[in-house]
Motif scaffolding. Structure first.
Motif, PDB file in Angstrom:
ATOM      1  N   ARG A 294      19.771  -2.217  36.725  1.00  6.93           N
ATOM      2  CA  ARG A 294      18.780  -3.086  37.357  1.00  6.93           C
ATOM      3  C   ARG A 294      19.416  -4.317  37.990  1.00  6.93           C
ATOM      4  N   MET A 295      20.179  -5.079  37.222  1.00  5.98           N
ATOM      5  CA  MET A 295      20.738  -6.317  37.748  1.00  5.98           C
ATOM      6  C   MET A 295      21.845  -6.091  38.780  1.00  5.98           C
ATOM      7  N   PRO A 296      22.743  -5.107  38.603  1.00  6.93           N
ATOM      8  CA  PRO A 296      23.701  -4.836  39.683  1.00  6.93           C
ATOM      9  C   PRO A 296      23.012  -4.500  41.008  1.00  6.93           C
ATOM     10  N   PHE A 297      21.958  -3.703  40.965  1.00 11.06           N
ATOM     11  CA  PHE A 297      21.238  -3.386  42.194  1.00 11.06           C
ATOM     12  C   PHE A 297      20.519  -4.619  42.738  1.00 11.06           C
ATOM     13  N   TYR A 298      20.053  -5.476  41.835  1.00  9.41           N
ATOM     14  CA  TYR A 298      19.439  -6.718  42.298  1.00  9.41           C
ATOM     15  C   TYR A 298      20.456  -7.552  43.081  1.00  9.41           C
ATOM     16  N   ILE A 299      21.667  -7.646  42.581  1.00  7.51           N
ATOM     17  CA  ILE A 299      22.699  -8.439  43.262  1.00  7.51           C
ATOM     18  C   ILE A 299      22.993  -7.857  44.642  1.00  7.51           C
ATOM     19  N   VAL A 300      23.122  -6.536  44.725  1.00  8.60           N
ATOM     20  CA  VAL A 300      23.346  -5.892  46.026  1.00  8.60           C
ATOM     21  C   VAL A 300      22.179  -6.185  46.964  1.00  8.60           C
ATOM     22  N   GLY A 301      20.960  -6.022  46.448  1.00  7.65           N
ATOM     23  CA  GLY A 301      19.783  -6.293  47.262  1.00  7.65           C
ATOM     24  C   GLY A 301      19.710  -7.736  47.710  1.00  7.65           C
ATOM     25  N   ALA A 302      20.069  -8.664  46.824  1.00  6.58           N
ATOM     26  CA  ALA A 302      20.021 -10.083  47.161  1.00  6.58           C
ATOM     27  C   ALA A 302      20.985 -10.404  48.300  1.00  6.58           C
ATOM     28  N   VAL A 303      22.190  -9.861  48.230  1.00  8.74           N
ATOM     29  CA  VAL A 303      23.173 -10.084  49.301  1.00  8.74           C
ATOM     30  C   VAL A 303      22.655  -9.513  50.616  1.00  8.74           C
ATOM     31  N   CYS A 304      22.114  -8.296  50.570  1.00 10.39           N
ATOM     32  CA  CYS A 304      21.587  -7.662  51.790  1.00 10.39           C
ATOM     33  C   CYS A 304      20.428  -8.468  52.372  1.00 10.39           C
ATOM     34  N   LEU A 305      19.593  -9.025  51.503  1.00  8.88           N
ATOM     35  CA  LEU A 305      18.449  -9.797  51.975  1.00  8.88           C
ATOM     36  C   LEU A 305      18.904 -11.050  52.728  1.00  8.88           C
ATOM     37  N   VAL A 306      19.873 -11.760  52.174  1.00  4.88           N
ATOM     38  CA  VAL A 306      20.388 -12.957  52.839  1.00  4.88           C
ATOM     39  C   VAL A 306      21.070 -12.576  54.147  1.00  4.88           C
ATOM     40  N   VAL A 307      21.863 -11.510  54.133  1.00  5.22           N
ATOM     41  CA  VAL A 307      22.552 -11.056  55.347  1.00  5.22           C
ATOM     42  C   VAL A 307      21.554 -10.704  56.440  1.00  5.22           C
ATOM     43  N   SER A 308      20.433 -10.088  56.058  1.00  2.00           N
ATOM     44  CA  SER A 308      19.465  -9.650  57.068  1.00  2.00           C
ATOM     45  C   SER A 308      18.915 -10.822  57.876  1.00  2.00           C
ATOM     46  N   TYR A 309      18.733 -11.979  57.246  1.00  2.00           N
ATOM     47  CA  TYR A 309      18.242 -13.148  57.970  1.00  2.00           C
ATOM     48  C   TYR A 309      19.375 -13.909  58.651  1.00  2.00           C
ATOM     49  N   GLY A 310      20.587 -13.783  58.135  1.00  2.00           N
ATOM     50  CA  GLY A 310      21.710 -14.529  58.690  1.00  2.00           C
ATOM     51  C   GLY A 310      22.425 -13.852  59.847  1.00  2.00           C
ATOM     52  N   LEU A 311      22.212 -12.554  60.043  1.00  4.76           N
ATOM     53  CA  LEU A 311      22.921 -11.819  61.104  1.00  4.76           C
ATOM     54  C   LEU A 311      22.774 -12.450  62.492  1.00  4.76           C
ATOM     55  N   PRO A 312      21.554 -12.829  62.934  1.00  2.93           N
ATOM     56  CA  PRO A 312      21.457 -13.390  64.291  1.00  2.93           C
ATOM     57  C   PRO A 312      22.146 -14.735  64.442  1.00  2.93           C
ATOM     58  N   LEU A 313      22.420 -15.414  63.335  1.00  6.87           N
ATOM     59  CA  LEU A 313      23.153 -16.677  63.428  1.00  6.87           C
ATOM     60  C   LEU A 313      24.600 -16.452  63.819  1.00  6.87           C
ATOM     61  N   VAL A 314      25.105 -15.248  63.497  1.00  4.78           N
ATOM     62  CA  VAL A 314      26.502 -14.909  63.812  1.00  4.78           C
ATOM     63  C   VAL A 314      26.596 -14.089  65.096  1.00  4.78           C
TER      64      VAL A 314
END
Length: 446
Positions: A294-314
């Protein structure tokens, strides 16, 4: 007071999960139907853009008010009575929306649907959790997210078929919400009152001093550290991540058309492809949520969630960036957003607080999203600024979620892939207080 008579045979937990989880289906269908049907009404009966804004805002705020009141009412008077009444309210509201030819009637119907669907969510999730065992609680609660995607997909499919029918098309979309709510209301009569709630309510009435009976008010949440920490963690986590999700849902088409330069049909097709992917990931969440992953997948999901909003900034705003945002967002939303919030909120609080707490969390998140929506069009004049803000907010939210639950009793002391929500509930019933659940769980499972 005598304990209410319980039926000799309880319904299968999966039956409870399906019938109660349809609250998420109806919530999604009502929101998506409103957005499309009101545009059709604008073209056919002449409601104005301002009136559409009022109706959309009323739906959001009424869902929030409903969640806040419904969760509390479910804790005070029982799950069964409340989730039948809320479905009846939704049926009536949808009927008013179908029949009304003018703004006043549409406003009344919208208020009823918003209050009904909002109030139903925390009560239905508590019902699912209390029908489950330590082996399948996460799966059953997580299945509501699959039904949420199903509500979106069904509504998109209907709108594609009736989008050229004017007011009739809008009536069909609202009728879909009403008919499904009516069927669900009838099926809910097959679900008896939660045994867990009945036991806690009887203990409270008899003056038996157990945690689940004695801890039944929001004051207890705010004064007991074992409840306050998960409550604040969930409140911050879900409110901040929901700001990103709501912005994407309400203004995704705006960004695609006005910033990226895509057409509405093309963007709609992208969404139709992404919804089934989201459903598949929701099924995967059900597979892992009751185990050590559960928590390892949460960490992966959390990183992906932040990346999804940050991509257009890069990489700037373009079609490839938008596709990548949808892909990363699908993974992030599956493992580090609403589904895990539902599971954590069911596991962290005793029976007579469970609905109240989750209703409060949902209400605060919806109100915050509605307030942000008022200024989002202005912020999107500079989309990099808007998405920079969203990236920062979502990053804070997922970090708070990790800090709040990385050592939760049902994660840190899971045994052979099983969470300890049942063990924690037993400790609540036995009268254990404050930090004792974690210590007792540790001793009992050595």
């Amino acid at each position: 007071m005598n304990r209410p008579q319980q039926p000799a045979r309880r319904p299968h937990p999966w039956w409870v999960a399906v019938v109660s989880g349809m609250a998420s289906y109806i919530d999604a269908a009502a929101i998506v139907s409103s957005g499309t049907a009101l545009v059709l009404y604008q073209q056919s009966i002449g409601i104005t853009g301002t009136q559409i804004g009022v109706l959309s805002g009323a739906l959001t705020f009424c869902i929030a008010i409903g969640a806040l009141s419904g969760g509390r009412l479910g804790d005070l008077f029982g799950r069964r009575a409340v989730f039948i009444v809320t479905m009846a309210m939704t049926v009536v509201g949808a009927g008013v929306l179908v029949a009304s030819p003018a703004f006043a009637g549409l406003l009344i119907g919208t208020i009823l649907v918003g209050l009904g669907t909002g109030a139903d969510l925390p009560v239905s999730l508590a019902t699912i959790s209390e029908a489950a065992t330590d082996e399948n609680r996460g799966k059953l609660v997580g299945f509501s997210q699959v039904l949420w995607f199903a509500g979106i997909l069904a509504t998109y499919a209907i709108s594609a078929g009736v989008g050229d029918l004017g007011r009739t098309g809008g009536q069909i979309m609202f009728a879909h919400v009403g008919v499904v709510a009516l069927v669900v209301m009838v099926l809910r009569f097959t679900i008896p009152e939660s045994t867990t709630w009945s036991d806690a309510h009887a203990e409270k009435a008899a003056g038996v001093h157990t945690v689940r009976a004695a801890r039944h008010g929001i004051r207890d949440v705010l004064t007991q550290r074992i409840f306050l920490l998960p409550f604040l963690s969930l409140l911050v986590f879900y409110t901040l991540t929901n700001l990103g999700a709501n912005t994407g849902g309400q203004f995704g088409a705006y960004v695609a058309v006005n910033v990226v330069g895509l057409s509405v049909p093309f963007f709609s097709t992208m969404n139709l492809v992404s919804v089934p992917i989201g459903m598949l990931l929701a099924f995967w969440f059900m597979r892992i949520v009751d185990g050590r992953l559960r928590m390892p997948f949460y960490i992966v999901g959390a990183v992906c969630l932040v990346v999804s909003y940050g991509l257009p900034l890069v990489f700037g705003f373009s079609l490839p960036t938008l596709v990548a945002m949808l892909a990363f967002g699908a993974v992030g939303n599956a493992f580090a957003f609403e589904a895990i919030m539902k599971v954590w909120s069911q596991e962290s609080f005793p029976t007579l607080l469970r609905g109240s707490v989750q209703g409060t969390i949902i209400a605060v998140a919806r109100i915050a999203a509605a307030l942000l929506a008022f200024v989002t069009p202005l912020l999107l004049d500079h989309p990099e600024v808007m998405y920079g803000i969203l990236t920062a907010l979502v990053a804070v939210g997922v970090v708070v979620g990790w800090l709040g639950f990385r050592h939760a009793v049902f994660d840190a002391f899971s045994i052979e892939g099983k969470d300890l929500a049942d063990a924690q509930e037993a400790l609540f019933a036995a009268g254990v207080r404050d930090d004792a659940p974690a210590a007792a769980a540790r001793r009992d499972h050595r």
